[in-house]
Design a protein around this motif. Structure first.
Motif, PDB file in Angstrom:
ATOM      1  N   THR A 465     -91.022  17.897-134.844  1.00 16.97           N
ATOM      2  CA  THR A 465     -91.636  16.710-135.342  1.00 16.97           C
ATOM      3  C   THR A 465     -91.473  16.653-137.127  1.00 16.97           C
ATOM      4  O   THR A 465     -91.298  15.375-137.521  1.00 16.97           O
ATOM      5  N   THR A 466     -91.274  17.581-137.716  1.00 19.78           N
ATOM      6  CA  THR A 466     -91.224  17.536-139.011  1.00 19.78           C
ATOM      7  C   THR A 466     -89.895  17.494-139.607  1.00 19.78           C
ATOM      8  O   THR A 466     -89.356  16.957-140.762  1.00 19.78           O
ATOM      9  N   LYS A 467     -88.924  17.840-138.729  1.00 16.08           N
ATOM     10  CA  LYS A 467     -87.613  17.798-139.162  1.00 16.08           C
ATOM     11  C   LYS A 467     -86.538  16.939-138.371  1.00 16.08           C
ATOM     12  O   LYS A 467     -85.530  16.680-138.578  1.00 16.08           O
ATOM     13  N   TYR A 468     -86.907  16.448-137.247  1.00 16.81           N
ATOM     14  CA  TYR A 468     -86.203  15.677-136.178  1.00 16.81           C
ATOM     15  C   TYR A 468     -86.793  14.714-135.665  1.00 16.81           C
ATOM     16  O   TYR A 468     -87.995  14.256-135.784  1.00 16.81           O
ATOM     17  N   ARG A 469     -86.129  13.661-135.014  1.00 12.74           N
ATOM     18  CA  ARG A 469     -86.389  12.828-133.866  1.00 12.74           C
ATOM     19  C   ARG A 469     -85.303  12.594-132.956  1.00 12.74           C
ATOM     20  O   ARG A 469     -84.265  13.295-133.032  1.00 12.74           O
ATOM     21  N   TRP A 470     -85.935  12.271-131.653  1.00 12.94           N
ATOM     22  CA  TRP A 470     -85.266  12.071-130.494  1.00 12.94           C
ATOM     23  C   TRP A 470     -85.285  10.752-129.667  1.00 12.94           C
ATOM     24  O   TRP A 470     -86.154   9.956-129.722  1.00 12.94           O
ATOM     25  N   GLN A 471     -84.418  10.387-129.261  1.00 14.03           N
ATOM     26  CA  GLN A 471     -84.040   9.109-128.439  1.00 14.03           C
ATOM     27  C   GLN A 471     -83.929   9.476-127.142  1.00 14.03           C
ATOM     28  O   GLN A 471     -82.653  10.208-127.023  1.00 14.03           O
ATOM     29  N   VAL A 472     -84.622   8.872-126.318  1.00 12.95           N
ATOM     30  CA  VAL A 472     -83.978   9.154-124.705  1.00 12.95           C
ATOM     31  C   VAL A 472     -82.867   8.338-124.551  1.00 12.95           C
ATOM     32  O   VAL A 472     -82.601   7.180-124.740  1.00 12.95           O
ATOM     33  N   VAL A 473     -81.877   8.793-123.867  1.00 15.14           N
ATOM     34  CA  VAL A 473     -80.671   8.173-123.451  1.00 15.14           C
ATOM     35  C   VAL A 473     -80.919   7.628-122.130  1.00 15.14           C
ATOM     36  O   VAL A 473     -81.174   8.347-121.059  1.00 15.14           O
ATOM     37  N   GLY A 474     -80.390   6.367-121.943  1.00  9.36           N
ATOM     38  CA  GLY A 474     -80.407   5.572-120.748  1.00  9.36           C
ATOM     39  C   GLY A 474     -82.156   4.992-120.572  1.00  9.36           C
ATOM     40  O   GLY A 474     -82.803   5.470-121.126  1.00  9.36           O
ATOM     41  N   ASP A 475     -81.967   4.250-119.635  1.00  8.19           N
ATOM     42  CA  ASP A 475     -83.287   3.595-119.450  1.00  8.19           C
ATOM     43  C   ASP A 475     -83.874   3.695-117.975  1.00  8.19           C
ATOM     44  O   ASP A 475     -84.742   3.227-117.549  1.00  8.19           O
TER      45      ASP A 475
END
Length: 500
Positions: A465-475
């Protein structure tokens, strides 16, 4: 760790992995047209067999069986459970019959219980009447001397030893090693699309290896890793021990794994006269019980393998859901990030690494983990078996019947967790009512590694959480089972560094 369905929409095949894990074969195998044809052909034979085993269904007139339906001969209600949403299956029967009802699923008569008090009786106060039950193929795979398969003095002895290796006082020194594992993984995730579940399995496996073998890098460790991975692939396969089958390959790997562990045990016995080194292996080797002989190599090997099994898939599944829930609740993610940034500032100012005491000052992150454990309910229920005829809550449970405490049903009961479908960590600002929150089971067979599991979650979330972000791929939304419930396709995500 051990590390066995309400707010999550479940597909019709929900209990396929459960059948697989419990009986070692896949449910579709049972319901193909040719199998249904043979079932009709042998129906008369089945009825005769049922008549021969009618004693199993007899009960004293003053002690009725729990209410419920046993369904069709032999098949029971398995096909209904297979076709329906299990949430509806359990909820409809609970509404009709109450918190205790009988059924016949997965090839055996059973009693399902969905009240905290009844679950406590089965798992705690009268646990001696309800033994853990596993299919023979699973005992062969893990090892018959593993703690999961026993009751009585041997189980009590092992429980104390395993707990000793997972107490906070024992694992607090592992924070730096777990942190180094995290720091090894995260750079490889940058700007790539990854399968969350598979990556979390790799992470949880490395932590499990430390907990099992300590920090010593014996020459046998790499071989153990490879053999275990082969063993795991066959664990949930049909138990056909024929050349080329996953089960056959897994059993060959199990034999080699046993030989490798025996060599490692022998080396540590010779090199560590005052003990067996670190981790669970060290604790088991260092056991000096004057009343009984020291643990044999087979007993030690089976329990080490068992702990790795227990610490691996369950923790990885929870971590995958953590990414999902934080991703879907942006405000909550930002709040967790702020908490972790505060911890991070203290670490930087003190010019040190993350420490055990830091993980004790993450209240919001801890509540997020608790709510994930409740909502995802990786351990949805557990199997027990009545060891004798039992009078239970005014009902009669015959010897040999399965008893299933439904953890997920309890976790998603509005009486204990208002608006259970909502992901709300604030509900854990107040401790839950006793016996209503059992993500690691309860009683003598509860998971002894729960603190280690929570620790590895906290360490990972701190850096992620302090160094990265993540995005879910696809719906694509939904759940898959393998065998534990996880987001569909293992939750593909793209991880990118934060702009700080």
């Amino acid at each position: 760790m051990q590390l066995l369905f309400s707010s999550l929409p479940l597909p019709p095949h929900t209990f396929l992995p459960t059948f697989t894990a419990f009986y070692g074969c896949h449910l579709p195998f049972l319901i193909t047209p040719i199998v249904l044809f043979y079932l009709m052909v042998v129906l008369v034979v089945v009825m005769l067999l049922l008549l021969l085993s009618v004693h199993q269904w007899r009960h004293p007139k003053d002690k009725p069986l729990p209410p419920g339906s046993m369904g069709w001969p032999y098949i029971g209600e398995t096909l209904k459970l297979y076709k329906e949403n299990p949430n509806s299956f359990f909820a409809n029967r609970q509404k009709r019959y109450g918190d205790i009802f009988k059924s016949h699923i997965l090839g055996c008569p059973c009693v399902m219980i969905s009240s905290p008090d009844a679950a406590k009786i089965v798992l705690v106060t009268k646990a001696h009447l309800f033994k853990p039950t596993y299919p023979p193929s699973k005992e062969k795979m893990i090892g018959p001397e593993a703690i999961f398969f026993h009751q009585g003095p041997y189980h009590s002895r092992l429980k104390k030893l395993v707990q000793a290796s997972f107490l906070p006082s024992a694992i607090r020194g592992s924070v730096s090693e777990i942190e180094q594992i995290v720091l090894k993984f995260l750079p490889a995730w940058e700007n790539t699309t990854l399968n969350s579940l598979q990556e979390m399995k790799r992470y949880a496996f490395d932590v499990a290896m430390i907990s099992a073998f300590g920090h010593k890098q014996d020459k046998e460790i790499n071989g153990i890793k490879q053999l275990y991975q082969c063993l795991e692939k066959g664990y949930n396969s049909m138990p056909l021990d024929l050349p080329g089958t996953p089960f056959n390959k897994a059993m060959k790997a199990r034999k080699l794994l046993n030989e490798t562990l025996r060599r490692l045990i022998k080396e540590r016995r010779e090199n560590e006269k005052q003990g067996g080194g670190g981790g669970l292996l060290g604790v088991l080797l260092g056991d000096k019980n004057q009343k009984v002989d020291q643990l044999s190599d087979s007993q030690i090997a089976d329990n080490v393998i068992g702990v790795i099994f227990a610490a691996h898939d369950t923790t990885a599944s929870v971590l995958t859901w953590l990414l999902k829930y934080l991703h879907d609740n942006g405000n909550l993610l930002e709040a967790v990030t702020r908490e972790q940034e505060g911890v991070r500032r203290e670490i930087i100012e003190a010019n040190r690494w993350l420490m055990w005491d830091d993980t004790r000052h993450m209240p919001l992150t801890t509540r997020v983990i608790q709510e994930t454990l409740r909502t995802a309910s990786i351990l949805s229920f557990t199997f027990r078996e009545a060891v004798e005829d039992v009078e239970f809550e005014g009902y009669y449970i015959p010897k040999g019947w399965k008893v299933l405490p439904l953890f997920r049903t309890i976790h998603h009961c509005a009486d204990f967790f208002p608006k259970p479908e909502k992901f709300d960590p604030s509900r854990f600002e107040v401790p839950p009512k006793p016996n209503t929150f059992m993500p690691f089971g309860n009683g003598v067979h509860s998971c002894p590694g729960s603190e280690l599991a929570k620790l590895e979650m906290l360490v990972l979330l701190h850096h992620l959480t302090t160094k990265y972000r993540w995005q879910v791929v696809g719906d694509e939304d939904g759940i898959q089972y393998g065998p534990f419930p996880v987001p569909k396709k293992g939750l593909p995500v793209k991880v990118t560094p934060r702009n700080i």
